[in-house]
Write a protein that holds these residues in place. Structure first.
Motif, PDB file in Angstrom:
ATOM      1  N   UNK A   1      -3.444  -5.023 -18.935  1.00 55.22           N
ATOM      2  CA  UNK A   1      -2.268  -5.030 -19.788  1.00 55.22           C
ATOM      3  C   UNK A   1      -1.586  -3.671 -19.737  1.00 55.22           C
ATOM      4  N   UNK A   2      -0.288  -3.660 -19.941  1.00 51.54           N
ATOM      5  CA  UNK A   2       0.467  -2.417 -19.917  1.00 51.54           C
ATOM      6  C   UNK A   2       1.105  -2.167 -21.275  1.00 51.54           C
ATOM      7  N   UNK A   3       1.427  -0.898 -21.510  1.00 53.62           N
ATOM      8  CA  UNK A   3       2.073  -0.494 -22.755  1.00 53.62           C
ATOM      9  C   UNK A   3       2.986   0.682 -22.438  1.00 53.62           C
ATOM     10  N   UNK A   4       4.203   0.654 -22.996  1.00 52.36           N
ATOM     11  CA  UNK A   4       5.154   1.734 -22.775  1.00 52.36           C
ATOM     12  C   UNK A   4       5.926   1.970 -24.058  1.00 52.36           C
ATOM     13  N   UNK A   5       6.123   3.238 -24.393  1.00 60.14           N
ATOM     14  CA  UNK A   5       6.852   3.590 -25.606  1.00 60.14           C
ATOM     15  C   UNK A   5       7.662   4.851 -25.363  1.00 60.14           C
ATOM     16  N   UNK A   6       8.909   4.846 -25.807  1.00 53.44           N
ATOM     17  CA  UNK A   6       9.759   6.029 -25.849  1.00 53.44           C
ATOM     18  C   UNK A   6      10.614   5.877 -27.091  1.00 53.44           C
ATOM     19  N   UNK A   7      10.269   6.602 -28.155  1.00 55.53           N
ATOM     20  CA  UNK A   7      10.899   6.297 -29.433  1.00 55.53           C
ATOM     21  C   UNK A   7      10.885   7.486 -30.376  1.00 55.53           C
ATOM     22  N   UNK A   8      11.846   7.490 -31.276  1.00 51.44           N
ATOM     23  CA  UNK A   8      11.870   8.397 -32.416  1.00 51.44           C
ATOM     24  C   UNK A   8      11.330   7.638 -33.617  1.00 51.44           C
ATOM     25  N   UNK A   9      10.424   8.277 -34.360  1.00 52.71           N
ATOM     26  CA  UNK A   9       9.846   7.676 -35.552  1.00 52.71           C
ATOM     27  C   UNK A   9      10.037   8.627 -36.730  1.00 52.71           C
ATOM     28  N   UNK A  10      10.436   8.065 -37.854  1.00 56.17           N
ATOM     29  CA  UNK A  10      10.614   8.855 -39.074  1.00 56.17           C
ATOM     30  C   UNK A  10      10.720   7.881 -40.252  1.00 56.17           C
ATOM     31  N   UNK A  11      10.904   8.423 -41.428  1.00 57.56           N
ATOM     32  CA  UNK A  11      11.151   7.603 -42.615  1.00 57.56           C
ATOM     33  C   UNK A  11      12.370   6.710 -42.380  1.00 57.56           C
ATOM     34  N   UNK A  12      12.270   5.456 -42.793  1.00 56.05           N
ATOM     35  CA  UNK A  12      13.331   4.501 -42.485  1.00 56.05           C
ATOM     36  C   UNK A  12      14.666   4.914 -43.085  1.00 56.05           C
ATOM     37  N   UNK A  13      14.666   5.454 -44.297  1.00 58.98           N
ATOM     38  CA  UNK A  13      15.932   5.838 -44.920  1.00 58.98           C
ATOM     39  C   UNK A  13      16.523   7.063 -44.237  1.00 58.98           C
ATOM     40  N   UNK A  14      15.684   7.985 -43.786  1.00 57.69           N
ATOM     41  CA  UNK A  14      16.180   9.123 -43.031  1.00 57.69           C
ATOM     42  C   UNK A  14      16.887   8.652 -41.764  1.00 57.69           C
ATOM     43  N   UNK A  15      16.232   7.777 -41.006  1.00 63.98           N
ATOM     44  CA  UNK A  15      16.835   7.296 -39.769  1.00 63.98           C
ATOM     45  C   UNK A  15      18.099   6.491 -40.031  1.00 63.98           C
ATOM     46  N   UNK A  16      18.071   5.676 -41.060  1.00 61.92           N
ATOM     47  CA  UNK A  16      19.260   4.880 -41.366  1.00 61.92           C
ATOM     48  C   UNK A  16      20.439   5.791 -41.699  1.00 61.92           C
ATOM     49  N   UNK A  36      11.165   2.898 -36.352  1.00 60.58           N
ATOM     50  CA  UNK A  36      11.153   3.354 -34.962  1.00 60.58           C
ATOM     51  C   UNK A  36      12.512   3.086 -34.351  1.00 60.58           C
ATOM     52  N   UNK A  37      13.031   4.057 -33.611  1.00 64.50           N
ATOM     53  CA  UNK A  37      14.266   3.892 -32.846  1.00 64.50           C
ATOM     54  C   UNK A  37      13.907   3.974 -31.365  1.00 64.50           C
ATOM     55  N   UNK A  38      13.974   2.867 -30.617  1.00 62.10           N
ATOM     56  CA  UNK A  38      13.721   2.947 -29.176  1.00 62.10           C
ATOM     57  C   UNK A  38      14.737   3.862 -28.507  1.00 62.10           C
ATOM     58  N   UNK A 152       2.435   0.294 -34.428  1.00 62.01           N
ATOM     59  CA  UNK A 152       3.005   0.646 -33.131  1.00 62.01           C
ATOM     60  C   UNK A 152       2.400  -0.141 -31.975  1.00 62.01           C
ATOM     61  N   UNK A 153       1.342  -0.882 -32.244  1.00 63.55           N
ATOM     62  CA  UNK A 153       0.723  -1.710 -31.202  1.00 63.55           C
ATOM     63  C   UNK A 153       1.379  -3.085 -31.084  1.00 63.55           C
ATOM     64  N   UNK A 154       2.334  -3.396 -31.941  1.00 62.35           N
ATOM     65  CA  UNK A 154       2.822  -4.768 -32.050  1.00 62.35           C
ATOM     66  C   UNK A 154       3.743  -5.191 -30.911  1.00 62.35           C
ATOM     67  N   UNK A 155       4.406  -4.248 -30.279  1.00 66.01           N
ATOM     68  CA  UNK A 155       5.253  -4.562 -29.128  1.00 66.01           C
ATOM     69  C   UNK A 155       4.785  -3.724 -27.941  1.00 66.01           C
ATOM     70  N   UNK A 156       4.961  -4.258 -26.730  1.00 64.98           N
ATOM     71  CA  UNK A 156       4.422  -3.594 -25.542  1.00 64.98           C
ATOM     72  C   UNK A 156       5.378  -2.594 -24.906  1.00 64.98           C
ATOM     73  N   UNK A 157       6.668  -2.681 -25.219  1.00 68.84           N
ATOM     74  CA  UNK A 157       7.629  -1.793 -24.568  1.00 68.84           C
ATOM     75  C   UNK A 157       8.893  -1.704 -25.404  1.00 68.84           C
ATOM     76  N   UNK A 158       9.841  -0.885 -24.947  1.00 72.26           N
ATOM     77  CA  UNK A 158      11.067  -0.703 -25.710  1.00 72.26           C
ATOM     78  C   UNK A 158      11.887  -1.979 -25.804  1.00 72.26           C
ATOM     79  N   UNK A 159      11.832  -2.820 -24.773  1.00 69.01           N
ATOM     80  CA  UNK A 159      12.546  -4.097 -24.848  1.00 69.01           C
ATOM     81  C   UNK A 159      12.022  -4.921 -26.012  1.00 69.01           C
TER      82      UNK A 159
END
Length: 204
Positions: A1-16, A36-38, A152-159
Motif C-alpha cells: 500500500x502507498x501513502x502520500x501527504x503534502x499539507x498544511x495543518x492547523x486549528x480549523x478556525x485559523x485556517x478558515x 488540513x489543507x492539501x 491523518x490515516x483516513x485518506x491515502x493521498x491529496x486527491x
C-alpha cells in the motif's frame, strides 16, 4: 500500500480565517478541531504567484521536503502562525519504505524543525509528524499516535483529502462506515475485518 501527504495543518478556525476568498483552498476536517489543507501546485501558485519547485534528488536530512518551500511560501505560513501554530507536513510511503518530514511556525517564525525521518525506528512520539502535531496542541487519545488521533490515516493521498474536504466529511467518517458495515454483518460467525483506507500508515 502507498501513502502520500503534502499539507498544511492547523486549528480549523485559523485556517478558515486565513484562507477566505482563495479559490484553490480545500479544508478537510480532522479531529480535535484541526483541519488540513492539501498543498497542490494550483494552491502554491495562488498563494505565491509562481508555480512550485520540487527537489530533483528527493528529500533528505539537508532538504527534508519534496516541495521546495520558497521564501514567499514560508513568509506566508509564518504570517498565518501569528494567529496560532501552523505546520507543513509531508509523507510518502510505498511498501513500507518512505519518509516523513514536518516543520512548525508560531508567532511568525519557525518554532520547530524541519524534522526528517526515513527509518521511523525511534519512538513514535519523536517521528516528525507526531512531534509537529504535538506542538500544534494535539492531545493523546485512544489511537496509536497523534497522526491517527487526528485522522491523518483516513485518506491515502491529496486527491483523497480534496474529495474529503469538498464532500464535507468528518474525521469520523470511516469509523461510522465501519460501524454500519459491522452492524449489517453481525449475523456472521466470523469477526469481520474493519474496512478503511489505511491500516498502520507507517508500515503498510
Amino acid at each position: 500500500m502507498s501513502y502520500q501527504l503534502s499539507a498544511v495543518v492547523a486549528d480549523v478556525e485559523l485556517l478558515r480565517g486565513q484562507t477566505v476568498g482563495l479559490d484553490h483552498v480545500v479544508l478537510a476536517a480532522l479531529r480535535q478541531d484541526f483541519a488540513l489543507v492539501p498543498v497542490t501546485p494550483q494552491l502554491v501558485e495562488e498563494l505565491t504567484g509562481v508555480l512550485p519547485d520540487f527537489s530533483a534528488d528527493g528529500p533528505g536530512p539537508e532538504r527534508p521536503f519534496h516541495l521546495l518551500l520558497s521564501p514567499a511560501l514560508t513568509e506566508l505560513l509564518g504570517r498565518w502562525s501569528r494567529e496560532g501554530p501552523v505546520a507543513y507536513l509531508e509523507a510518502e510511503f510505498s511498501g513500507g519504505a518512505g519518509h516523513q518530514a514536518a516543520v512548525v511556525w508560531l508567532g511568525g517564525e519557525v518554532a520547530w524543525g524541519p524534522g526528517f525521518d526515513a527509518t521511523l525506528d525511534g519512538p513514535r512520539a519523536e517521528w516528525p509528524i507526531n512531534a509537529a502535531l504535538a506542538r500544534l496542541g494535539a492531545e493523546p487519545g485512544p489511537w496509536i499516535d497523534h497522526f491517527a488521533e487526528l485522522g491523518l490515516h483516513l485518506e491515502r493521498d491529496n486527491a483523497g483529502w480534496l474529495t474529503h474536504g469538498r464532500r464535507g466529511l468528518t474525521a469520523d467518517y470511516w469509523d461510522e462506515l465501519a460501524e454500519e458495515w459491522e452492524s449489517k454483518e453481525s449475523g456472521n460467525d466470523q469477526q469481520p475485518e474493519r474496512p478503511g483506507p489505511v491500516g498502520d500508515w507507517g508500515s503498510s
